[in-house]
Write an enzyme that holds these catalytic residues in place. Structure first.
Site, short mmCIF file in Angstrom:
data_model
loop_
_atom_site.label_atom_id
_atom_site.label_comp_id
_atom_site.label_asym_id
_atom_site.label_seq_id
_atom_site.Cartn_x
_atom_site.Cartn_y
_atom_site.Cartn_z
N LYS A 219 67.33 48.63 73.23
CA LYS A 219 68.54 49.48 73.17
C LYS A 219 69.70 48.84 72.42
O LYS A 219 70.47 49.55 71.79
CB LYS A 219 68.97 49.91 74.58
CG LYS A 219 69.47 48.78 75.46
CD LYS A 219 69.66 49.25 76.89
CE LYS A 219 70.17 48.10 77.73
NZ LYS A 219 70.01 48.33 79.16
N ARG B 34 74.63 49.75 90.51
CA ARG B 34 74.54 50.70 89.39
C ARG B 34 73.53 51.75 89.84
O ARG B 34 73.74 52.38 90.88
CB ARG B 34 74.17 50.00 88.08
CG ARG B 34 74.57 50.86 86.86
CD ARG B 34 74.28 50.20 85.52
NE ARG B 34 72.85 50.13 85.23
CZ ARG B 34 72.34 49.69 84.09
NH1 ARG B 34 73.15 49.27 83.13
NH2 ARG B 34 71.04 49.64 83.89
C1 LIG Z 1 69.30 47.35 79.60
C2 LIG Z 1 68.35 47.40 80.71
C3 LIG Z 1 67.39 46.39 80.85
C4 LIG Z 1 67.31 45.19 79.93
O1 LIG Z 1 68.35 44.30 80.23
P1 LIG Z 1 68.45 42.89 79.48
O2 LIG Z 1 69.54 42.18 80.20
O3 LIG Z 1 68.78 43.18 78.06
O4 LIG Z 1 67.14 42.22 79.64
C5 LIG Z 1 66.48 46.52 81.87
N1 LIG Z 1 66.53 47.55 82.73
C6 LIG Z 1 67.44 48.53 82.64
C7 LIG Z 1 67.42 49.64 83.62
C8 LIG Z 1 68.39 48.48 81.63
O5 LIG Z 1 69.28 49.46 81.53
#
Ligand SMILES: *Cc1c(COP(=O)(O)O)cnc(C)c1O
Length: 363
Positions: free
Chosen positions: A36, A131
């Site tokens: 992302k 969250r």
């Molecule tokens: C962005 C995200 C991740 C990845 O997080 P990183 O810190 O980049 O490894 C994993 N799970 C969810 C639900 C996310 O939104």
């Protein structure tokens, strides 16, 4: 070629992904690479797959579509609970999604049956980061509510199957992953099996921050899945904020051009009100300093920050389009037209990849 530009070293990303997948495999954990921050860049996703990730995950459908349209055949996971308006496209594009709302899961089921496909839903559990996710005391109730869908999906291979439980850490509340928290997730999965009769084959134990447990050799048996973005991109342990030995910290570099140099005082002249963003700035008087301005700003970096590659160069601040540097301690003279390199943090990678003003160069 234009500036500023973001240089993306795919071989380094592949090495980083392999480092993570090797570590995880030793503990029976499979990894989905998270794209992302790079807007679902298929070349970044491809490097992660060559490095051994089992599938790719992104929070936005438009990014998953970009990966799919580039010909990527690996399993795709939608990280953010689907917007009700995008559910038809979710089952079309992603084989799996993270979920926290029973109404959304039912609608995913309806759409998946209509399209004749199987969609796997991972139910997110909030272990305290505040969250997404269902609070643990509501998980069994929710699994009971949606598990009637299971039988149809099992018998006809269309609709929604509950693929497992997942959790997230350190995104909003800054909660650090721990063995007791992961133990709680494994225990909830056990109760789903015993009390509701639903197996939870996938137990997704978080993001990059969970690697810090694995690197210490500690893990909760049964937790068999992680979603990893930032540590693959930047090679850091996000809990200790230290580099992982053997990983690259410079797979991403931002290059920008110097547009002004000169000697200026370190404190502004006149009464100090607010800066361009409504903040009241503070200055330390360091006397006259040699400065440089590069054509790079918040419109390129978003909320992120950059660290100069060159020793003796310091970032003093940024406005929308100007990055102000103190180059007094630089080894050589900095001139207009020079191209300086910076290491972006996660926020700056996100900003640069999202900004139409930054050229992206993969090699
Ligand atoms: C962005 C995200 C991740 C990845 O997080 P990183 O810190 O980049 O490894 C994993 N799970 C969810 C639900 C996310 O939104």
């Amino acid at each position: 070629m234009g500036f500023p530009r973001l240089l993306i070293d795919l071989a380094k990303l592949e090495t980083n992904a392999r480092w993570v997948t090797d570590l995880c495999r030793r503990h029976g954990v499979s990894v989905f690479g998270v794209t992302k921050a790079c807007c679902g860049d298929p070349e970044v996703g491809g490097a992660m797959l060559r490095g051994g990730v089992e599938g790719l995950a992104d929070s936005r459908l438009i990014n998953l579509r970009r990966l799919k349209e580039a010909g990527i055949k690996a399993p795709l996971l939608l990280l953010r609970s689907p917007m009700p308006s995008e559910i038809p496209a979710v089952v079309q594009l992603a084989g799996m999604s993270l979920n926290s709302d029973p109404g959304v899961i039912r609608e995913l089921d309806r759409q998946a049956r209509q399209q004749g496909v199987l969609h796997r839903a991972i139910l997110m559990v909030d272990l305290g980061d505040l969250r997404e996710g269902v609070w643990p005391d509501r998980v069994l109730e929710l699994v009971r509510e949606v598990h009637s869908l299971e039988e149809h999906a099992r018998d006809y291979a269309t609709g929604v199957r509950l693929a497992g439980l997942g959790t997230n850490f350190a995104c909003f509340g800054g909660v650090v992953p721990s063995l007791p928290a992961l133990g709680g997730l494994a225990e909830l999965a056990g109760r789903c099996r015993r009390e509701v009769g639903v197996d939870m084959p996938v137990l997704s134990g978080g993001n990059s921050t969970s690697l810090h447990l694995l690197a210490e050799g500690a893990w909760q048996p049964g937790i068999n899945h992680l979603r990893v973005g930032e540590s693959i991109l930047l090679g850091y342990d996000l809990v200790s904020r230290r580099p992982f030995a053997g990983m690259h910290q410079d797979a991403f570099l931002l290059e920008a051009e110097v547009i002004e140099t000169g000697r200026k005082p370190s404190v502004p002249t006149g009464e100090i009100g607010f800066d361009a963003f409504g903040n009241r700035p503070h200055f330390e008087d360091r006397g006259l300093r040699q400065r440089a301005i590069v054509a790079l700003g918040k419109q390129d970096l978003g909320a992120g920050h950059v660290m100069p590659e060159e020793a003796g160069v310091e970032v003093v601040g940024a406005s929308s389009d100007h990055l102000i540097l103190d180059v007094t301690a630089a080894a050589g003279p900095v001139r207009v037209g020079d191209r300086l390199r910076f290491r972006p943090d996660y926020g700056a990678i996100l900003g640069a990849c999202t900004s139409p003003y930054v050229e992206k160069i993969t090699f």
